[in-house]
Write a protein that holds these residues in place. Structure first.
Motif, PDB file in Angstrom:
ATOM      1  N   ARG A  42       0.975  -0.927  -0.007  1.00 43.03           N
ATOM      2  CA  ARG A  42      -0.283  -0.125   0.025  1.00 43.03           C
ATOM      3  C   ARG A  42       0.867   1.632  -0.609  1.00 43.03           C
ATOM      4  NH1 ARG A  42      -3.705  -2.397   4.887  1.00 43.03           N
ATOM      5  NH2 ARG A  42      -4.660  -3.873   3.694  1.00 43.03           N
ATOM      6  N   HIS A  43       2.060   0.870   0.049  1.00 41.42           N
ATOM      7  CA  HIS A  43       2.823   2.005   0.645  1.00 41.42           C
ATOM      8  C   HIS A  43       3.665   2.980  -0.108  1.00 41.42           C
ATOM      9  CE1 HIS A  43       5.986   5.409   2.400  1.00 41.42           C
ATOM     10  NE2 HIS A  43       4.800   5.534   3.126  1.00 41.42           N
ATOM     11  N   PRO A  44       4.019   3.909  -0.937  1.00 43.54           N
ATOM     12  CA  PRO A  44       4.464   3.783  -2.286  1.00 43.54           C
ATOM     13  C   PRO A  44       6.141   3.197  -2.044  1.00 43.54           C
ATOM     14  CG  PRO A  44       3.213   5.890  -2.195  1.00 43.54           C
ATOM     15  CD  PRO A  44       2.951   5.256  -0.474  1.00 43.54           C
ATOM     16  N   TYR A  45       6.599   3.219  -1.031  1.00 39.64           N
ATOM     17  CA  TYR A  45       8.343   2.885  -1.143  1.00 39.64           C
ATOM     18  C   TYR A  45       7.839   1.402  -0.932  1.00 39.64           C
ATOM     19  CZ  TYR A  45      12.644   1.241   1.800  1.00 39.64           C
ATOM     20  OH  TYR A  45      13.344   1.066   1.741  1.00 39.64           O
TER      21      TYR A  45
ATOM     22  N   GLY B  47       6.584  16.058   8.088  1.00 39.50           N
ATOM     23  CA  GLY B  47       5.683  15.989   7.072  1.00 39.50           C
ATOM     24  C   GLY B  47       6.200  14.354   6.893  1.00 39.50           C
ATOM     25  N   CYS B  48       6.273  13.378   5.288  1.00 38.92           N
ATOM     26  CA  CYS B  48       6.598  12.304   4.974  1.00 38.92           C
ATOM     27  C   CYS B  48       8.046  12.116   4.684  1.00 38.92           C
ATOM     28  CB  CYS B  48       5.591  11.595   4.083  1.00 38.92           C
ATOM     29  SG  CYS B  48       6.809   9.868   3.514  1.00 38.92           S
ATOM     30  N   PRO B  49       8.416  11.005   5.667  1.00 36.09           N
ATOM     31  CA  PRO B  49      10.640  11.273   5.571  1.00 36.09           C
ATOM     32  C   PRO B  49      10.562  10.898   3.879  1.00 36.09           C
ATOM     33  CG  PRO B  49       9.112   9.554   6.220  1.00 36.09           C
ATOM     34  CD  PRO B  49       8.436  10.174   6.700  1.00 36.09           C
ATOM     35  N   PHE B  50       9.103   9.626   3.338  1.00 38.85           N
ATOM     36  CA  PHE B  50       9.800   9.670   2.170  1.00 38.85           C
ATOM     37  C   PHE B  50       9.363  10.335   0.905  1.00 38.85           C
ATOM     38  CE2 PHE B  50       8.629   6.688  -1.237  1.00 38.85           C
ATOM     39  CZ  PHE B  50       9.973   6.114  -1.896  1.00 38.85           C
ATOM     40  N   ALA B  51       8.707  11.427   0.915  1.00 40.07           N
ATOM     41  CA  ALA B  51       8.113  12.489  -0.403  1.00 40.07           C
ATOM     42  C   ALA B  51       9.250  12.970  -0.682  1.00 40.07           C
ATOM     43  CB  ALA B  51       8.430  14.014   0.980  1.00 40.07           C
ATOM     44  N   PRO B  52       9.946  13.267  -0.310  1.00 44.13           N
ATOM     45  CA  PRO B  52      11.810  13.623  -1.850  1.00 44.13           C
ATOM     46  C   PRO B  52      11.800  12.283  -2.349  1.00 44.13           C
ATOM     47  CG  PRO B  52      12.416  14.012   0.380  1.00 44.13           C
ATOM     48  CD  PRO B  52      11.025  13.231   0.562  1.00 44.13           C
ATOM     49  N   ARG B  53      11.592  11.098  -2.906  1.00 40.71           N
ATOM     50  CA  ARG B  53      11.648  10.170  -3.982  1.00 40.71           C
ATOM     51  C   ARG B  53      10.776   9.904  -4.145  1.00 40.71           C
ATOM     52  NH1 ARG B  53      15.503   6.210  -0.094  1.00 40.71           N
ATOM     53  NH2 ARG B  53      16.318   5.453  -1.991  1.00 40.71           N
ATOM     54  N   CYS B  54       9.251  10.255  -4.029  1.00 43.65           N
ATOM     55  CA  CYS B  54       8.348   9.552  -3.936  1.00 43.65           C
ATOM     56  C   CYS B  54       7.156  10.731  -5.349  1.00 43.65           C
ATOM     57  CB  CYS B  54       6.835  10.411  -2.764  1.00 43.65           C
ATOM     58  SG  CYS B  54       5.664   9.320  -3.518  1.00 43.65           S
ATOM     59  N   ALA B  55       6.996   9.199  -5.948  1.00 41.67           N
ATOM     60  CA  ALA B  55       6.162  10.302  -7.273  1.00 41.67           C
ATOM     61  C   ALA B  55       4.433  10.334  -7.252  1.00 41.67           C
ATOM     62  CB  ALA B  55       6.092   8.446  -8.445  1.00 41.67           C
ATOM     63  N   PHE B  56       4.267  10.931  -5.808  1.00 46.12           N
ATOM     64  CA  PHE B  56       2.750  10.814  -5.792  1.00 46.12           C
ATOM     65  C   PHE B  56       2.371  11.786  -4.416  1.00 46.12           C
ATOM     66  CE2 PHE B  56       3.366   6.239  -6.652  1.00 46.12           C
ATOM     67  CZ  PHE B  56       2.466   6.069  -7.559  1.00 46.12           C
ATOM     68  N   ALA B  57       3.657  12.391  -4.366  1.00 41.44           N
ATOM     69  CA  ALA B  57       3.698  13.583  -3.041  1.00 41.44           C
ATOM     70  C   ALA B  57       3.122  15.043  -3.739  1.00 41.44           C
ATOM     71  CB  ALA B  57       5.724  13.522  -2.504  1.00 41.44           C
ATOM     72  N   TRP B  58       2.857  15.268  -2.466  1.00 45.01           N
ATOM     73  CA  TRP B  58       2.352  16.542  -3.096  1.00 45.01           C
ATOM     74  C   TRP B  58       2.072  17.615  -1.593  1.00 45.01           C
ATOM     75  CZ3 TRP B  58      -0.896  12.739  -1.328  1.00 45.01           C
ATOM     76  CH2 TRP B  58      -1.889  12.721  -0.149  1.00 45.01           C
TER      77      TRP B  58
ATOM     78  N   THR C  70       0.824  18.672   0.998  1.00 47.94           N
ATOM     79  CA  THR C  70       0.724  18.170   2.397  1.00 47.94           C
ATOM     80  C   THR C  70       1.693  17.094   3.013  1.00 47.94           C
ATOM     81  OG1 THR C  70      -1.852  17.938   2.065  1.00 47.94           O
ATOM     82  CG2 THR C  70      -1.140  16.897   4.099  1.00 47.94           C
ATOM     83  N   CYS C  71       2.074  16.370   1.783  1.00 50.66           N
ATOM     84  CA  CYS C  71       3.369  15.499   2.136  1.00 50.66           C
ATOM     85  C   CYS C  71       4.774  16.192   2.942  1.00 50.66           C
ATOM     86  CB  CYS C  71       3.496  14.356   1.287  1.00 50.66           C
ATOM     87  SG  CYS C  71       1.983  13.483   0.392  1.00 50.66           S
ATOM     88  N   ARG C  72       4.239  17.050   2.421  1.00 52.55           N
ATOM     89  CA  ARG C  72       5.784  17.957   3.220  1.00 52.55           C
ATOM     90  C   ARG C  72       5.348  18.552   4.305  1.00 52.55           C
ATOM     91  NH1 ARG C  72       5.086  18.419  -2.418  1.00 52.55           N
ATOM     92  NH2 ARG C  72       6.859  17.092  -3.851  1.00 52.55           N
TER      93      ARG C  72
ATOM     94  N   ALA D 106       1.301   4.079   6.352  1.00 58.35           N
ATOM     95  CA  ALA D 106       2.007   5.259   6.871  1.00 58.35           C
ATOM     96  C   ALA D 106       1.687   6.086   6.014  1.00 58.35           C
ATOM     97  CB  ALA D 106       2.355   5.670   7.753  1.00 58.35           C
ATOM     98  N   CYS D 107       0.762   6.429   4.615  1.00 57.75           N
ATOM     99  CA  CYS D 107       0.499   7.143   3.791  1.00 57.75           C
ATOM    100  C   CYS D 107      -1.054   8.267   3.133  1.00 57.75           C
ATOM    101  CB  CYS D 107       0.576   6.725   2.766  1.00 57.75           C
ATOM    102  SG  CYS D 107       0.916   7.390   0.787  1.00 57.75           S
ATOM    103  N   HIS D 108      -0.442   9.032   2.890  1.00 61.17           N
ATOM    104  CA  HIS D 108      -1.698   9.990   2.993  1.00 61.17           C
ATOM    105  C   HIS D 108      -2.892  10.015   1.845  1.00 61.17           C
ATOM    106  CE1 HIS D 108      -0.548  13.157   5.935  1.00 61.17           C
ATOM    107  NE2 HIS D 108       0.736  13.525   5.299  1.00 61.17           N
ATOM    108  N   LEU D 109      -1.676   8.790   0.903  1.00 63.63           N
ATOM    109  CA  LEU D 109      -2.801   8.628  -0.045  1.00 63.63           C
ATOM    110  C   LEU D 109      -3.966   7.641   0.401  1.00 63.63           C
ATOM    111  CD1 LEU D 109      -0.541   7.349  -2.619  1.00 63.63           C
ATOM    112  CD2 LEU D 109      -1.531   9.495  -2.875  1.00 63.63           C
ATOM    113  N   LEU D 110      -3.719   7.542   2.227  1.00 55.89           N
ATOM    114  CA  LEU D 110      -4.456   6.080   2.327  1.00 55.89           C
ATOM    115  C   LEU D 110      -5.535   6.771   3.009  1.00 55.89           C
ATOM    116  CD1 LEU D 110      -2.096   3.224   3.174  1.00 55.89           C
ATOM    117  CD2 LEU D 110      -2.608   3.392   0.786  1.00 55.89           C
TER     118      LEU D 110
HETATM  119 FE1  SF4 Z   1       4.311  10.122  -0.837  1.00 57.53          FE
HETATM  120 FE2  SF4 Z   1       2.519  11.640   0.062  1.00 57.53          FE
HETATM  121 FE3  SF4 Z   1       2.084   8.705   1.051  1.00 57.53          FE
HETATM  122 FE4  SF4 Z   1       4.312  10.135   2.189  1.00 57.53          FE
HETATM  123  S1  SF4 Z   1       2.475  10.710   2.510  1.00 57.53           S
HETATM  124  S2  SF4 Z   1       4.519   8.402   0.848  1.00 57.53           S
HETATM  125  S3  SF4 Z   1       5.272  11.207  -0.032  1.00 57.53           S
HETATM  126  S4  SF4 Z   1       2.209   9.849  -0.489  1.00 57.53           S
END
Ligand code: SF4
Length: 314
Positions: free
Chosen positions: A240-243, A278-289, A291-293, A308-312
């Motif tokens: 479920r998580h982009p990472y 924010g989300c520690p994966f945001a700089p590498r995430c293709a879905f980041a917006w 809010t993620c930062r 743990a992801c805002h997409l969910l």
């Molecule tokens: Fe990507 Fe945002 Fe989910 Fe983090 S919270 S993994 S940046 S979509």
């Protein structure tokens, strides 16, 4: 029979001083492990997975700053290394004494923790050497570790780790230094032993194929936190998580042997000294917006099956 988890970790934070820097290896890790369960901690180098294992074993280096809680509810007491906890390292020399014969090293925990006589403990050591696949176990029991191959040494280290029948076996990248064939044999051996002894296994790995081969459940760690956890079948089939998706897409094809070295996810993990907003994966995430930062994503789902992801967010 108690249904209390064997191990529960809540909000675990670990930091180390490194020169003038403060390295934050864990930033609030939550985990739980049931008796007899096999859990893989999966993540890239620097994700905090080995630090978690060393914290559980009570082997963090002196001066480490630790906050949060590590508890063993099913034991009801502090676990004892050797009796309750067995340890297997990537390098078997880390746990084997180079000058003692291997039977003595396997017999020692049997004698010390189970109260057996030396003769009975050594006889049991030979049985264990045979069980872990050492040929001519009776004769080779008197050999020192350097007389064995790397794969055999790891088998012997595993025999020593399980000799006193621990409730939990902690394994830190136990097959990372071995060739693919030996790696598969060692994983199958570990799998068989923990099932026979009903020992829980906490295995640290950077390789999704290793986790897929042995774990009932997988916890994916990133930047010192668990970003996704779930039953292996669910997590491997539908991360479920982009990472997690990036990690598995890069490395896992159950139909083929994994590529070596494992492909890397583009970008770098966050600076371990930085405060993270924010989300520690945001700089590498293709879905980041945006809010993620700015907002740390909350855990969505069950405690042992979610991410743990805002997409969910519903
Ligand atoms: Fe990507 Fe945002 Fe989910 Fe983090 S919270 S993994 S940046 S979509």
């Amino acid at each position: 029979m108690s249904t209390a988890p064997l191990l529960r970790i809540e909000g675990l934070e670990v930091a180390f001083a490194d020169g003038g820097r403060r390295i934050r290896a864990l930033r609030g890790l939550d985990l739980s492990l049931a008796a007899g369960e096999r859990l893989a901690l999966l993540g890239e180098s620097g994700s905090g997975k080995s630090t978690a294992l060393f914290a559980i074993a009570g082997l963090l280096e002196p001066g480490a700053e630790v906050a949060g809680r590590i508890a063993f509810p099913a034991l009801g007491r502090t676990p004892e290394a050797g009796r309750d906890l067995g340890l297997v390292f990537q390098d078997p020399f880390a746990s084997l004494d180079p000058v003692l014969d291997v039977a003595t090293q396997i017999a020692e925990p049997i004698r010390y923790h189970l109260g057996a006589s030396w003769a009975a403990a050594r006889a049991q050591a030979v049985v264990l050497l045979r069980r872990v696949g050492i040929a001519r176990a009776e004769q080779r029991a008197r050999d020192a570790p350097h007389r064995f191959s790397g794969g055999e040494r790891q088998r012997i280290a595993i025999a020593a780790a399980i000799a006193a029948g621990p409730r939990l076996l902690l394994a830190d990248e136990p097959t990372a230094a071995l060739d693919t064939v030996t790696q598969a044999q060692i994983l199958d051996l570990l799998d068989g032993l923990v099932r026979e002894q009903r020992t829980a296994l906490l295995l640290v790995t950077h390789d999704p194929a290793v986790a897929a081969r042995i774990a009932d459940r997988i916890a994916v760690l990133y930047a010192g936190r668990c970003v996704e956890a779930g039953p292996s079948a669910r997590l491997l089939a539908a991360p479920r998580h982009p990472y997690s998706r990036a990690l598995l897409a890069a490395a896992l094809d159950l139909e083929r042997p994994p590529p070596r070295p494992l492909p890397e996810i583009p970008g770098e993990p966050p600076d371990p000294t930085a405060e993270l907003a924010g989300c520690p994966f945001a700089p590498r995430c293709a879905f980041a917006w945006a809010t993620c930062r700015s907002e740390r994503p909350a855990w969505i789902g069950e405690p042992g099956d979610g991410a743990a992801c805002h997409l969910l967010r519903p």
